[in-house]
Scaffold this active site. Structure first.
Site, PDB file in Angstrom:
ATOM      1  N   HIS A  63       0.673  -1.118  -0.099  1.00 54.43           N
ATOM      2  CA  HIS A  63      -0.046  -0.001   0.076  1.00 54.43           C
ATOM      3  C   HIS A  63       0.743   1.215   0.055  1.00 54.43           C
ATOM      4  CE1 HIS A  63      -2.826   2.955   1.822  1.00 54.43           C
ATOM      5  NE2 HIS A  63      -3.741   2.350   1.045  1.00 54.43           N
TER       6      HIS A  63
ATOM      7  N   SER B 195      -8.079 -15.469  -0.907  1.00 55.17           N
ATOM      8  CA  SER B 195      -8.509 -14.108  -1.362  1.00 55.17           C
ATOM      9  C   SER B 195      -9.915 -13.769  -1.836  1.00 55.17           C
ATOM     10  CB  SER B 195      -7.532 -13.544  -2.465  1.00 55.17           C
ATOM     11  OG  SER B 195      -7.991 -12.311  -2.733  1.00 55.17           O
TER      12      SER B 195
END
Lengths: 469, 469
Positions: free
Chosen positions: B187, B389
């Site tokens: 990120h 995921s």
């Protein structure tokens, strides 16, 4: 964030839910709902993780959905918590929060996950945002501080600390080898920023009022004259509500030869919004050579959660932004995801009150602060009130239970009340009567004397036996 | 914060209030309420302050209080804004936010200014706080990640970014000359932290899945073997939802001779809360030599505003705290004032759902993510879904209007949907049908072909003309 400096210390040995709240509750807390409280006197030890009080999360039983017992239990906890909040809100004087607001019209928005991702002026693909309100609020503040629409940048922050972290970071990016100057009565977040950002930091002395001492400032500038200066100017210090003399700070910089080699961040957490409405007050204005101003939203305006407004010059943000190429967008905030409800709360209040409304409230606060100071002095209690300020500083009450009951912020021998719109004359009278009554028992002739606080507030404000005229 | 990397770009030339919302409104906006929109195509220019849309704050007229007109106007703006939020919430797929929550029971608390000043474990004098709830939530998360009550420290943050800023700062304080390592798909807040904190930062390559490439990591560790290592490990990357192999990271560190000279921060923004409920998933656990874990509260749990949970080892905080002597209390958070409502929202959901509830929801999300991937592939659309995921990566839709309508997060040629509890099969079907229908017009035989995304998702996941089997 006034008074955070004394966080915790005054709370030694106390429990999460105050006793008054328990008394206010119609029925006693069933045992399983009692916060888990450590037995006996609670000890605060730096670095020990004290679970003073806690509503534990409990796993639902398999049949909870059928019996509805869990829902009922939770509703019970919340109802009691609410009663506690009402009581605590009623007896609050020490922190500069306006607790008087009614956002009932906005309750309908609590069902939405409103997130202002990234830059207020660049839309993200996340559609559930409130940028329209945010930009409206920012425009209003930019105008208040004399900065044109196309020359400012800003955003709604999570609190005053984020504003200071942002302003000082911008200063550092503009002058990477700059030295940070801040008076020793600056908010602790300023020194935290210096440490986080690995900046050299010089603490400047203060006058008795709490203002920065520009003689000392000049001396320290001179000692570091080879490096640019980044200055934190306090528009209302945390403890004494002192307003640094911005014009004198600028004059000192220029006299010492710092033309164009300085960046000024104004920490206006509380008074940034009050000063514009005080007659004769020096102006915080971008017509002067300042770089950024921050103000809290939950203080004078009032908001259910902490928030703030950050305004800076667009050209500085461009300098910052050019360095963040890893982002396809501009990333110039400290936080990434931002509370989208806060701008709507602010927008709502600004629209309802307007300049005129704020002016009225500021005048009322200053009047009430004078009332409090005068009554304290008349009762023989040492007290100080800075010009331009609604923070009344006085001798620290001897009984910690009293301090806690009225949620006073204390530091050393002094204590303060910040007169906000939610602090009425009635509330002050009830506080004063209680204080005067208690003091008789604390300071009985010949046994114990009230403390001298001349060092904190000046001899002329001190009414201890030595300084009383 | 998934997809924030593409903030803004996809919104070129668009307005604040989407057209659908305008259509949804029963009556048209009176002119004075229309957001101030720049004429023609909006241009995003780095460093230009674009006032795309804005609800300006207007000064009340003198007689507003009498006529009530102002209140009515504001109520109108809010009602239309609410309709817009409903529409935008309905068509949301790209960001990992669970939009499905009901906090009606907590509406009663919006009247209070709830502020958790400073440290969750040290009470301040401000009585209107929610520390009891905060500590309950923290205890729950510490248990989830195997850390004892008396060995952890933590707090409720404002968002995932604050968690990363905190974890990396703790790492730097433990190893002041440490080098920060993070995969290039980390990120953006991780790289922002490096810059803010003036740390050396090394970007590590990734595998096609999006996981950190430990061969490259080992090589880069070796090049900097004289300095301690601070590593950001992704528990779910922003774009591909890839989970870095924590065990392999630790093994690589030890093999390269970094015994006891490393600090691992786990950025579990999204999957930090999902992984514990996925069968056979590797465990994020403090029984392994990690220093901190952060997770967002507004993502899997769902919350009206961004928030997060930060858990670290108490011993690290003690090291940090010993350095902040200017405070009478422990100041170990990034922010000073903290939103006191967020812990109550989290506490409420954790209590209602519990482990069992979250497990059910995680399983549903993974099932629905497989459904989406399979249907995309069956329709001839390139798509990838990482194990563990619920983030489905696929070719970027050609039409930006479509991207915006479904609020997809895009990067280069790829796009993603994050399947959250609020993303139902019905919603996915409606999205899929629309996508398939539109694609026919975008990619007509011989005129234009769908893009090859083998570089992003691997050849076996690519269904472009070249890679289609």
């Amino acid at each position: 964030m006034a008074g955070s400096v004394s966080n915790g210390l005054a709370e030694l040995g106390k429990r999460g839910l105050p006793e008054e709240a328990a008394a206010a509750a119609a029925e006693p807390l069933p045992e399983e709902l009692e916060p888990e409280v450590a037995e006996g006197i609670r000890e605060i030890v730096m670095g020990r993780n004290v679970h003073a009080s806690c509503f534990a999360v409990k796993e639902p039983d398999a049949d909870d959905e059928v019996t509805g017992e869990r829902e009922a239990t939770m509703a019970g906890v919340l109802a009691r918590y609410r009663r506690c909040l009402i009581e605590r809100t009623k007896h609050h004087l020490g922190y500069p929060y306006n607790l008087d607001f009614d956002y009932g019209a906005l309750a309908q928005l609590q069902h939405f996950s409103i997130n202002n991702l990234g830059d207020p002026f660049i839309e993200s693909n996340y559609g559930v945002h409130s940028r329209q309100f945010e930009v409206g609020v920012l425009d209003w503040f930019a105008r208040l501080w004399d900065l044109e629409k196309d020359e400012y940048w800003g955003y709604i922050t999570n609190c005053g600390t984020e504003g200071n972290l942002h302003g000082i970071l911008v200063g550092r990016e503009v002058f990477p080898d700059g030295v940070l100057y801040a008076s020793r009565e600056s908010h602790y977040s300023v020194f935290k920023a210096a440490r986080m950002y690995r900046m050299d930091c010089v603490k400047v002395e203060t006058l008795v009022s709490g203002e920065i001492d520009c003689t000392d400032f000049g001396r320290k500038l001179f000692e570091n004259k080879d490096k640019p200066a980044i200055i934190n100017v306090n528009i209302g210090t945390t403890v004494k509500g002192a307003v640094d003399d911005l014009d004198l700070v600028i004059e000192t910089l220029e006299k010492t030869g710092f033309q164009n080699r300085f960046y000024i961040h104004c920490d206006g957490a509380l008074f940034g919004l009050m000063m514009p409405f005080v007659k004769l007050a020096p102006k915080v204005s971008f017509k002067k050579p300042i770089g950024s101003v921050s103000v809290s939203g939950h203080k004078f305006v009032g908001c259910p959660m902490p928030c703030g407004v950050q305004i800076t010059r667009l050209k500085h943000i461009n300098a910052l932004a050019s360095n963040v190429e890893y982002l396809a967008s501009r990333d110039a905030t400290i936080m990434g995801s931002r509370n989208g409800h806060a701008p709507i709360f602010l927008w709502y209040t600004l629209n309802r009150k307007g300049y005129r409304g704020f002016q009225k409230e500021v005048q009322k606060c200053l009047r009430n602060a004078h009332y409090l100071k005068d009554r304290l002095r008349n009762a023989g209690i040492s007290a100080m009130l800075n010009e331009l300020s609604s923070t009344v500083v006085f001798e620290r009450p001897k009984d910690e239970e009293f301090v806690r009951r009225w949620q006073l912020a204390c530091e050393g021998n002094i204590s303060h009340v910040v007169v906000m719109p939610s602090v009425t004359i009635n509330k002050l009278d009830s506080f004063l009567n209680e204080l005067v009554e208690k003091r008789v028992t604390w300071y009985q002739e010949g046994i114990c004397q009230s403390p001298c606080i001349a060092g904190d507030v000046g001899q002329h404000n001190c009414l201890c036996t030595m300084h009383k005229v």
